[in-house]
Design a protein around this motif. Structure first.
Motif, PDB file in Angstrom:
ATOM      1  N   GLN A 148       1.131  -1.490  -0.101  1.00  0.00           N
ATOM      2  CA  GLN A 148       0.100  -0.241   0.253  1.00  0.00           C
ATOM      3  C   GLN A 148       0.472   1.086   0.072  1.00  0.00           C
ATOM      4  O   GLN A 148       0.654   2.166  -0.939  1.00  0.00           O
ATOM      5  N   GLY A 149       1.763   1.192   0.602  1.00  0.00           N
ATOM      6  CA  GLY A 149       2.843   2.126   1.302  1.00  0.00           C
ATOM      7  C   GLY A 149       3.384   2.991  -0.657  1.00  0.00           C
ATOM      8  O   GLY A 149       3.659   4.211  -1.182  1.00  0.00           O
ATOM      9  N   MET A 150       3.840   1.343  -0.922  1.00  0.00           N
ATOM     10  CA  MET A 150       4.510   1.372  -2.294  1.00  0.00           C
ATOM     11  C   MET A 150       3.649   2.179  -3.170  1.00  0.00           C
ATOM     12  O   MET A 150       4.403   2.816  -3.885  1.00  0.00           O
ATOM     13  N   MET A 151       2.643   1.826  -3.246  1.00  0.00           N
ATOM     14  CA  MET A 151       1.672   2.252  -4.403  1.00  0.00           C
ATOM     15  C   MET A 151       1.617   3.986  -4.282  1.00  0.00           C
ATOM     16  O   MET A 151       1.430   4.663  -5.077  1.00  0.00           O
ATOM     17  N   GLN A 152       1.714   4.511  -3.489  1.00  0.00           N
ATOM     18  CA  GLN A 152       1.326   5.807  -2.748  1.00  0.00           C
ATOM     19  C   GLN A 152       2.895   6.590  -3.126  1.00  0.00           C
ATOM     20  O   GLN A 152       2.515   7.582  -3.810  1.00  0.00           O
ATOM     21  N   VAL A 153       4.059   6.092  -3.527  1.00  0.00           N
ATOM     22  CA  VAL A 153       4.647   6.332  -3.589  1.00  0.00           C
ATOM     23  C   VAL A 153       5.388   7.105  -5.286  1.00  0.00           C
ATOM     24  O   VAL A 153       5.204   7.353  -5.126  1.00  0.00           O
ATOM     25  N   ASN A 154       4.400   5.281  -5.662  1.00  0.00           N
ATOM     26  CA  ASN A 154       4.431   5.233  -7.070  1.00  0.00           C
ATOM     27  C   ASN A 154       4.243   6.624  -7.743  1.00  0.00           C
ATOM     28  O   ASN A 154       3.796   7.232  -8.981  1.00  0.00           O
ATOM     29  N   GLU A 155       2.707   6.970  -6.844  1.00  0.00           N
ATOM     30  CA  GLU A 155       1.985   7.136  -7.660  1.00  0.00           C
ATOM     31  C   GLU A 155       2.285   9.360  -7.477  1.00  0.00           C
ATOM     32  O   GLU A 155       1.970  10.064  -8.331  1.00  0.00           O
ATOM     33  N   ALA A 156       2.859   9.567  -6.094  1.00  0.00           N
ATOM     34  CA  ALA A 156       3.774  10.794  -6.256  1.00  0.00           C
ATOM     35  C   ALA A 156       5.040  11.228  -6.839  1.00  0.00           C
ATOM     36  O   ALA A 156       4.935  12.005  -7.519  1.00  0.00           O
ATOM     37  N   TYR A 157       5.402  10.094  -7.066  1.00  0.00           N
ATOM     38  CA  TYR A 157       6.673  10.092  -7.988  1.00  0.00           C
ATOM     39  C   TYR A 157       6.240  10.644  -9.392  1.00  0.00           C
ATOM     40  O   TYR A 157       6.473  11.439 -10.278  1.00  0.00           O
ATOM     41  N   ALA A 158       5.397   9.730 -10.368  1.00  0.00           N
ATOM     42  CA  ALA A 158       4.490  10.211 -10.941  1.00  0.00           C
ATOM     43  C   ALA A 158       3.579  11.629 -11.245  1.00  0.00           C
ATOM     44  O   ALA A 158       4.060  11.977 -12.442  1.00  0.00           O
ATOM     45  N   ALA A 159       3.166  11.821 -10.414  1.00  0.00           N
ATOM     46  CA  ALA A 159       2.971  12.999 -10.127  1.00  0.00           C
ATOM     47  C   ALA A 159       4.093  14.144  -9.509  1.00  0.00           C
ATOM     48  O   ALA A 159       3.685  15.211 -10.062  1.00  0.00           O
ATOM     49  N   GLN A 160       5.334  13.983 -10.215  1.00  0.00           N
ATOM     50  CA  GLN A 160       6.128  14.954  -9.403  1.00  0.00           C
ATOM     51  C   GLN A 160       5.874  15.911  -8.605  1.00  0.00           C
ATOM     52  O   GLN A 160       5.478  16.625  -7.820  1.00  0.00           O
ATOM     53  N   ASN A 161       4.988  15.292  -7.413  1.00  0.00           N
ATOM     54  CA  ASN A 161       4.626  15.567  -5.690  1.00  0.00           C
ATOM     55  C   ASN A 161       5.995  15.185  -4.837  1.00  0.00           C
ATOM     56  O   ASN A 161       5.946  14.254  -3.797  1.00  0.00           O
ATOM     57  N   ARG A 162       6.272  15.736  -4.475  1.00  0.00           N
ATOM     58  CA  ARG A 162       7.787  15.789  -3.959  1.00  0.00           C
ATOM     59  C   ARG A 162       7.401  16.345  -2.913  1.00  0.00           C
ATOM     60  O   ARG A 162       7.909  15.123  -1.793  1.00  0.00           O
ATOM     61  N   ALA A 163       6.207  16.708  -2.433  1.00  0.00           N
ATOM     62  CA  ALA A 163       5.881  17.365  -0.956  1.00  0.00           C
ATOM     63  C   ALA A 163       5.020  16.097  -0.797  1.00  0.00           C
ATOM     64  O   ALA A 163       5.456  15.690   0.590  1.00  0.00           O
ATOM     65  N   GLN A 164       4.222  15.109  -1.437  1.00  0.00           N
ATOM     66  CA  GLN A 164       3.723  14.159  -0.646  1.00  0.00           C
ATOM     67  C   GLN A 164       4.816  12.773  -0.750  1.00  0.00           C
ATOM     68  O   GLN A 164       5.035  12.206   0.001  1.00  0.00           O
ATOM     69  N   LEU A 165       5.670  13.298  -1.539  1.00  0.00           N
ATOM     70  CA  LEU A 165       6.993  12.087  -1.353  1.00  0.00           C
ATOM     71  C   LEU A 165       7.622  12.361   0.221  1.00  0.00           C
ATOM     72  O   LEU A 165       8.032  10.956   0.888  1.00  0.00           O
ATOM     73  N   GLU A 166       7.935  13.547   0.265  1.00  0.00           N
ATOM     74  CA  GLU A 166       8.290  13.794   1.258  1.00  0.00           C
ATOM     75  C   GLU A 166       7.748  13.681   3.122  1.00  0.00           C
ATOM     76  O   GLU A 166       8.267  13.205   3.717  1.00  0.00           O
ATOM     77  N   VAL A 167       6.498  13.921   2.690  1.00  0.00           N
ATOM     78  CA  VAL A 167       5.687  13.470   3.779  1.00  0.00           C
ATOM     79  C   VAL A 167       5.580  11.469   4.342  1.00  0.00           C
ATOM     80  O   VAL A 167       5.857  11.317   5.259  1.00  0.00           O
ATOM     81  N   LEU A 168       5.448  10.993   3.250  1.00  0.00           N
ATOM     82  CA  LEU A 168       5.513   9.255   2.877  1.00  0.00           C
ATOM     83  C   LEU A 168       6.503   8.704   3.720  1.00  0.00           C
ATOM     84  O   LEU A 168       7.213   8.030   4.724  1.00  0.00           O
ATOM     85  N   LEU A 169       8.117   9.758   3.331  1.00  0.00           N
ATOM     86  CA  LEU A 169       8.997   9.380   3.899  1.00  0.00           C
ATOM     87  C   LEU A 169       9.381   8.871   5.426  1.00  0.00           C
ATOM     88  O   LEU A 169      10.177   8.365   6.253  1.00  0.00           O
ATOM     89  N   LEU A 170       8.874  10.864   5.601  1.00  0.00           N
ATOM     90  CA  LEU A 170       8.818  11.381   7.339  1.00  0.00           C
ATOM     91  C   LEU A 170       8.358  10.342   8.072  1.00  0.00           C
ATOM     92  O   LEU A 170       8.770   9.605   8.855  1.00  0.00           O
ATOM     93  N   ALA A 171       7.250   9.507   7.630  1.00  0.00           N
ATOM     94  CA  ALA A 171       6.252   8.875   7.575  1.00  0.00           C
ATOM     95  C   ALA A 171       6.605   7.848   8.378  1.00  0.00           C
ATOM     96  O   ALA A 171       6.383   6.476   9.951  1.00  0.00           O
ATOM     97  N   ALA A 172       7.787   7.198   7.425  1.00  0.00           N
ATOM     98  CA  ALA A 172       8.227   6.041   7.223  1.00  0.00           C
ATOM     99  C   ALA A 172       9.193   5.691   8.383  1.00  0.00           C
ATOM    100  O   ALA A 172      10.132   5.152   8.375  1.00  0.00           O
ATOM    101  N   GLY A 173       9.752   6.661   9.201  1.00  0.00           N
ATOM    102  CA  GLY A 173      11.064   6.837   9.672  1.00  0.00           C
ATOM    103  C   GLY A 173      12.158   7.703   9.560  1.00  0.00           C
ATOM    104  O   GLY A 173      13.143   7.770   9.781  1.00  0.00           O
ATOM    105  N   GLU A 174      12.343   7.591   8.112  1.00  0.00           N
ATOM    106  CA  GLU A 174      13.063   9.253   7.548  1.00  0.00           C
ATOM    107  C   GLU A 174      13.839  10.126   8.026  1.00  0.00           C
ATOM    108  O   GLU A 174      13.056  10.877   8.793  1.00  0.00           O
TER     109      GLU A 174
END
Length: 285
Positions: A148-174
């Motif tokens: 589920q998380g990887m699906m959201q990452v792929n969608e954010a990357y495909a949309a060039q949505n940096r803010a969403q990628l950052e949110v996902l990474l921070l939520a994952a503990g980065e």
């Protein structure tokens, strides 16, 4: 460069203010602990002086309730309207408010003030894949979460949505520094989180302090302390009153256990008990 210096100075001020807020919180916590300790010491003294008497009085009240309820039931069987008294409430021993555990502050970002260039979108995507890829799952449930998380990452990357990628990474503990680049943003995020935790804890401590000050045992402690300062012994007076009540209940119980239901005295006895305790039900035959 000037903007960077200004940002650093602003964050240093916030960090200093955070330290002051933490010191103030520690003072408030210690104040609560000290006051609670004083009131608890009085509670222990109160229970030692009066606890046994209250327990004996409660036991007598319970026996009286059984005797009176039995008389009321017998009166109803004989065709006499009789109400059952309310059951007595056991005397509650004092319980004081207690502070819940506090939430620890998150660790300060490593390498404070080290300027790091913000990673590219592709780099963020790769880091997200390393953290969330299903191939790294430890079990089936973890795999479903990762998919589920990887699906959201792929969608954010495909949309060039940096803010969403950052949110996902921070939520994952980065580490925020590896997500946002430069420690200014990471430190700002850390300070904001710490401020929320400390301010929230302060509100909890203040609310518990108010509750402790309003607690009946705190008020009784203050009243007895003032009386004792004048040379009085209010606890002894309270004990004598309890002893008088115990003697009265013993006598009442002695009479109640020996009354015959057909006696006029039984009706009077039940009515007196109801008058003191209140009535639970009204029953007529």
């Amino acid at each position: 460069m000037t903007n960077t210096v200004i940002a650093r100075l602003g964050l240093e001020r916030r960090r200093s203010q955070l330290g002051e807020l933490q010191r103030y919180l520690r003072v408030q916590e210690q104040g609560f602990v000290d006051l609670r300790g004083q009131v608890q010491a009085f509670c222990d003294r109160y229970v030692q002086a009066l606890g046994a008497a209250y327990l004996e009085l409660d036991a007598l009240e319970s026996q009286l309730h059984c005797a009176t309820s039995g008389l009321a039931e017998a009166l109803r069987r004989n065709g006499i309207a009789a109400r059952s008294p309310l059951a007595p409430q056991a005397t509650a021993m004092p319980v004081l408010p207690q502070l819940p555990g506090s939430t620890p502050l998150p660790p300060e970002p490593a390498g404070t003030w080290t300027e790091i260039a913000a990673p590219s979108l592709k780099t963020l995507y790769r880091r997200a894949a390393m953290r969330l890829h299903p191939d790294f799952a430890t079990d089936d449930q973890d795999r479903r979460v990762r998919e589920q998380g990887m699906m959201q990452v792929n969608e954010a990357y495909a949309a060039q949505n940096r803010a969403q990628l950052e949110v996902l990474l921070l939520a994952a503990g980065e580490d925020p520094v590896r997500v946002n680049g430069g420690n200014v943003d990471a430190l700002r995020t850390w300070l904001g989180r710490c401020e929320q935790i400390v301010q929230g804890r302060l509100r909890v401590v203040q609310a518990h302090s108010v509750a402790l000050s309003a607690h009946p045992m705190h008020q009784l402690w203050q009243a007895i302390h003032k009386a004792e300062a004048k040379g009085l012994d209010p606890l002894a007076v309270m004990f004598n009153r309890l002893s008088t009540q115990i003697a009265e209940r013993r006598q009442e119980l002695y009479i109640g256990q020996r009354l015959r239901p057909e006696s006029d005295l039984a009706v009077a006895f039940v009515l007196r008990r109801i008058e003191r305790m209140g009535a639970a039900t009204t029953t007529t035959s």
